[in-house]
Design a protein around this motif. Structure first.
Motif, PDB file in Angstrom:
ATOM      1  N   GLY A 103       0.822  -1.209   0.000  1.00 19.73           N
ATOM      2  CA  GLY A 103       0.000   0.000   0.000  1.00 19.73           C
ATOM      3  C   GLY A 103       0.859   1.263   0.000  1.00 19.73           C
ATOM      4  N   SER A 196      -0.632   2.074   6.144  1.00 17.95           N
ATOM      5  CA  SER A 196      -1.080   0.730   5.769  1.00 17.95           C
ATOM      6  C   SER A 196       0.018  -0.309   5.945  1.00 17.95           C
ATOM      7  CB  SER A 196      -1.526   0.728   4.307  1.00 17.95           C
ATOM      8  OG  SER A 196      -1.737  -0.599   3.861  1.00 17.95           O
ATOM      9  N   TRP A 198      -0.479  -3.242   4.536  1.00 16.99           N
ATOM     10  CA  TRP A 198      -0.682  -4.116   3.378  1.00 16.99           C
ATOM     11  C   TRP A 198       0.618  -4.229   2.579  1.00 16.99           C
ATOM     12  CZ3 TRP A 198      -3.690  -7.575   1.018  1.00 16.99           C
ATOM     13  CH2 TRP A 198      -3.533  -7.768  -0.363  1.00 16.99           C
ATOM     14  N   ASP A 231      -6.552   2.116   4.374  1.00 17.97           N
ATOM     15  CA  ASP A 231      -6.397   1.062   3.370  1.00 17.97           C
ATOM     16  C   ASP A 231      -7.267  -0.105   3.814  1.00 17.97           C
ATOM     17  OD1 ASP A 231      -5.661  -0.976   1.662  1.00 17.97           O
ATOM     18  OD2 ASP A 231      -3.508  -0.558   1.786  1.00 17.97           O
ATOM     19  N   ARG A 232      -8.313  -0.379   3.090  1.00 15.98           N
ATOM     20  CA  ARG A 232      -9.267  -1.414   3.517  1.00 15.98           C
ATOM     21  C   ARG A 232      -8.628  -2.795   3.543  1.00 15.98           C
ATOM     22  NH1 ARG A 232     -10.687  -4.465  -0.599  1.00 15.98           N
ATOM     23  NH2 ARG A 232     -10.090  -3.662  -2.632  1.00 15.98           N
ATOM     24  N   ARG A 233      -7.472  -2.965   2.881  1.00 14.19           N
ATOM     25  CA  ARG A 233      -6.823  -4.274   2.847  1.00 14.19           C
ATOM     26  C   ARG A 233      -6.030  -4.574   4.119  1.00 14.19           C
ATOM     27  NH1 ARG A 233      -3.876  -2.659  -2.594  1.00 14.19           N
ATOM     28  NH2 ARG A 233      -3.494  -0.941  -1.137  1.00 14.19           N
ATOM     29  N   ASP A 234      -5.870  -3.567   4.974  1.00 14.33           N
ATOM     30  CA  ASP A 234      -5.198  -3.740   6.262  1.00 14.33           C
ATOM     31  C   ASP A 234      -6.279  -3.678   7.333  1.00 14.33           C
ATOM     32  OD1 ASP A 234      -3.979  -3.350   8.718  1.00 14.33           O
ATOM     33  OD2 ASP A 234      -2.728  -1.665   8.080  1.00 14.33           O
ATOM     34  N   SER A 235      -6.498  -4.805   8.037  1.00 21.74           N
ATOM     35  CA  SER A 235      -7.649  -4.881   8.948  1.00 21.74           C
ATOM     36  C   SER A 235      -7.527  -3.933  10.134  1.00 21.74           C
ATOM     37  CB  SER A 235      -7.829  -6.316   9.451  1.00 21.74           C
ATOM     38  OG  SER A 235      -6.717  -6.675  10.243  1.00 21.74           O
TER      39      SER A 235
ATOM     40  N   ARG B  63     -17.490  -5.949   5.777  1.00 20.06           N
ATOM     41  CA  ARG B  63     -17.663  -5.518   4.392  1.00 20.06           C
ATOM     42  C   ARG B  63     -18.645  -6.468   3.728  1.00 20.06           C
ATOM     43  NH1 ARG B  63     -15.227  -9.010   1.055  1.00 20.06           N
ATOM     44  NH2 ARG B  63     -13.456 -10.211   1.812  1.00 20.06           N
ATOM     45  N   ASP B  68     -13.531  -9.511  -4.239  1.00 23.09           N
ATOM     46  CA  ASP B  68     -12.946  -8.285  -4.799  1.00 23.09           C
ATOM     47  C   ASP B  68     -11.478  -8.483  -5.178  1.00 23.09           C
ATOM     48  OD1 ASP B  68     -11.982  -8.509  -2.275  1.00 23.09           O
ATOM     49  OD2 ASP B  68     -12.495  -6.481  -1.628  1.00 23.09           O
ATOM     50  N   GLU B  69     -10.988  -9.712  -5.050  1.00 18.57           N
ATOM     51  CA  GLU B  69      -9.611  -9.982  -5.461  1.00 18.57           C
ATOM     52  C   GLU B  69      -9.628 -10.642  -6.841  1.00 18.57           C
ATOM     53  OE1 GLU B  69      -6.406  -9.702  -4.262  1.00 18.57           O
ATOM     54  OE2 GLU B  69      -7.189  -8.334  -2.745  1.00 18.57           O
TER      55      GLU B  69
END
Lengths: 484, 95
Positions: A103, A196, A198, A231-235, B63, B68-69
């Motif tokens: 990220g 982030s 990520w 960053d939504r990919r990092d919880s 979510r 989404d991947e």
């Protein structure tokens, strides 16, 4: 050209006094001639950097330039970079070409910053001297017989030696602030969750946090503007509105209430470091800062608690390296167990193995309560200490490290003595607070760092307080001999 | 807490680390030193203290359950030590 700060380089690019290609070529030449003495870079990405520089110049010509478009940076080799080896300082990932960007790396690409290369680091960010790297130790540009600190030792050394205007680092127990202090640069560990994680190779996930390393607080603010954000990919990424970290740079510090933590000014600090800090405190007094002593009664427990929490999380995180999907695989495995154990035993260095074993032990049945649970309770006590202190003061000030840079090999035989070089930085990670280090003077020709610790989300205030100091002092302008 | 050579061997096995026999003694000494150091924690009274798992007391985000991947199997397998027909190869586990 390399004497300029990031803010000055950005202005020069904007005024068309220099192009990004010229700037990038200049830094690549410096790396080629000077980095052999330091070993700061694991991988130099000259071609990609020049390509990005050409794109940055084109974007500027078309009026599409952002604040840092065209300013080259370096990434700690813990951040995944698509198509470029991401080694994390380990034999385990020596052959790992990341299939995606972290990220943080995406954000620098979007900002138009060419990447000069990937910087050396302690293996999997476990170390305080950069001596655990599979690629050999990094040397401190102030004295190449000394360590630059760690784990972001490569990033610190290349910024100090003007082989990059700024770099990314990560800080799990002091890995941005401690090397920043030992090499005379400025580095910030943001509030946990700001930057982030990520694509940032995980060490201890509840502590790991990326942050900027540069020569000045203003530059760190500019870099943090690029790095920070949801960053939504990092919880555990924090959902907060965007923030401009440069807004408080020019705010006067008059009337600011600053606490001096009693346990940070005890016997552990070298007299030369104490003298430098005394002068820095006097300088701030002259600017109208009000100082008072505060207590952090549980600060002494931070390093022991950290060396349970961090190894426990590391043993879990590093279980993913199994020799099956990516990374190192041993030759001719007899069976699946042999494949796992030899790939890991040969792929990880000694310090990483030590920490995996400590963590495995601390998490094993029968010991969990005595070690891990106890450490988490102490973590709460430490966070509560800080919360009480921040009811009385706005910022805490103290040393970053007990002493200046130590000699290569000086602490490698004794893990615990190495761990204690992070005695002033670790509590900040356990609590998740922002902290930074900035150069405050020299002792016997070696840089001394001053640490500022803020309440949650107070990065702008810390950067402002540091900038006000740097407006009236020259320490951040010092360059190590041979690299000026 | 002092760890014996045998205990280190057991921990190494749990952690799936092949440690050379000649390194066990050194690890036993170093790990014992680290454990002795972290036992300073015992001095703290933590009766009734709620353990802190995480610095930021935020709950996990939810979510929508939508993929989404993108499928990147080929890219990921390109960096694997050994693959065949889209599968990761390991030594035979069933005789």
């Amino acid at each position: 050209m390399h004497e300029k700060t990031i803010a000055e380089l950005a202005a020069a690019l904007q005024a068309r006094e220099v192009s990004s290609v010229e700037l990038t070529e200049h830094y690549l030449r410096r790396i080629e001639t000077l980095d052999d003495a330091l070993n700061g870079y694991i991988t130099v990405t000259a071609e990609q950097a020049l390509e990005a520089a050409r794109a940055a110049d084109e974007a500027r010509a078309q009026g599409r330039a952002g604040p840092l478009t065209g300013v080259p940076v370096a990434h700690k080799d813990i951040f995944c970079t698509e198509g470029v080896r991401t080694s994390c300082g380990s034999r385990m990932l020596d052959n790992f070409v990341a299939p995606y960007d972290a990220g943080v790396v995406e954000r620098f690409k979007a900002a138009g910053c060419p990447v000069l290369g990937k910087t050396n680091m302690d293996e999997f960010a476990m170390g305080s001297s950069n001596e655990t790297s599979y690629y050999g130790p990094v040397k401190n540009p102030w004295d190449t017989e000394r360590v630059p600190g760690g784990s972001s030792g490569g990033s610190a050394a290349v910024v100090a030696a003007r082989l990059a205007p700024g770099a990314t680092g990560t800080d799990t127990g002091g890995s941005i602030r401690q090397p920043a202090a030992l090499t005379g640069i400025t580095g910030l560990k943001p509030t946990y969750g700001r930057v982030s994680r990520w694509g940032m190779v995980a060490f201890a996930s509840s502590l790991d946090q990326g942050g900027p390393m540069a020569r000045t607080a203003e530059d760190c603010a500019l870099l943090l503007n690029v790095m920070a954000g949801f960053d939504r990919r990092d919880s555990t990424s924090l959902e907060r509105p965007g923030e401009d970290f440069t807004t408080a740079l020019d705010r006067p510090v008059k009337g600011l209430r600053v606490g001096l933590p009693k346990p940070f000014f005890g016997e552990g600090m070298a007299p030369a470091v104490a003298r430098v800090l005394e002068e820095a405190i006097d300088h701030y007094r002259g600017l109208g800062v009000e100082f008072r002593e505060v207590d952090l009664p549980n600060a002494g427990l931070a390093v022991p608690a950290y060396y349970v929490v961090a190894p426990a999380e590391c043993s879990s995180n590093l279980a993913r390296f199994d020799g099956v999907r990516y990374g190192y695989r041993c030759e001719d495995p007899r069976d699946l167990l042999d494949l796992y154990t030899r790939s890991r035993g040969e792929g990880f260095g000694a310090e990483v193995q030590r920490r995996i074993m400590v963590g495995t032990y601390a998490l094993s049945a029968g010991y969990f309560d005595a070690y891990y649970l106890k450490a988490q309770k102490i973590r709460r006590l430490i966070a509560d200490d800080f919360a009480r202190a921040f009811q009385e003061v706005d910022v805490l000030l103290g040393p970053t490290t007990p002493d200046t840079a130590f000699r290569l090999g000086e602490k490698t035989d004794d893990p615990v003595s190495m761990y204690l070089s992070d005695i002033y930085t670790i509590a900040v990670n356990l609590a998740g607070l922002p902290g930074m280090s900035l150069p405050a003077g020299l002792a016997d020709g070696l840089p001394v760092g001053m640490q500022l610790i803020g309440n949650y989300f107070d990065e702008a205030r810390l950067l402002g307080m540091a900038h006000q100091y740097q407006m009236g002092t020259e320490w951040h302008r010092m360059a190590p001999g041979g690299f000026n | 807490m002092s760890l014996s050579r045998d205990e280190v061997e057991k921990i190494a096995h749990l952690a799936r680390l092949a440690v050379r026999p000649e390194d066990l003694e050194g690890y036993a000494r170093e790990l014992s030193g680290i454990l002795a150091f972290v036992e300073q924690m015992d001095a703290a009274d933590t009766e009734g203290v709620t353990p802190m798992a995480h610095p930021v007391e935020a709950s996990q985000r939810l979510r929508p359950d939508e993929p989404d991947e993108p499928d990147r199997r080929d890219r990921f397998q390109a960096i694997a030590p050994s693959v065949e027909a889209g599968l990761y190869l390991v030594p035979r586990v069933i005789e």
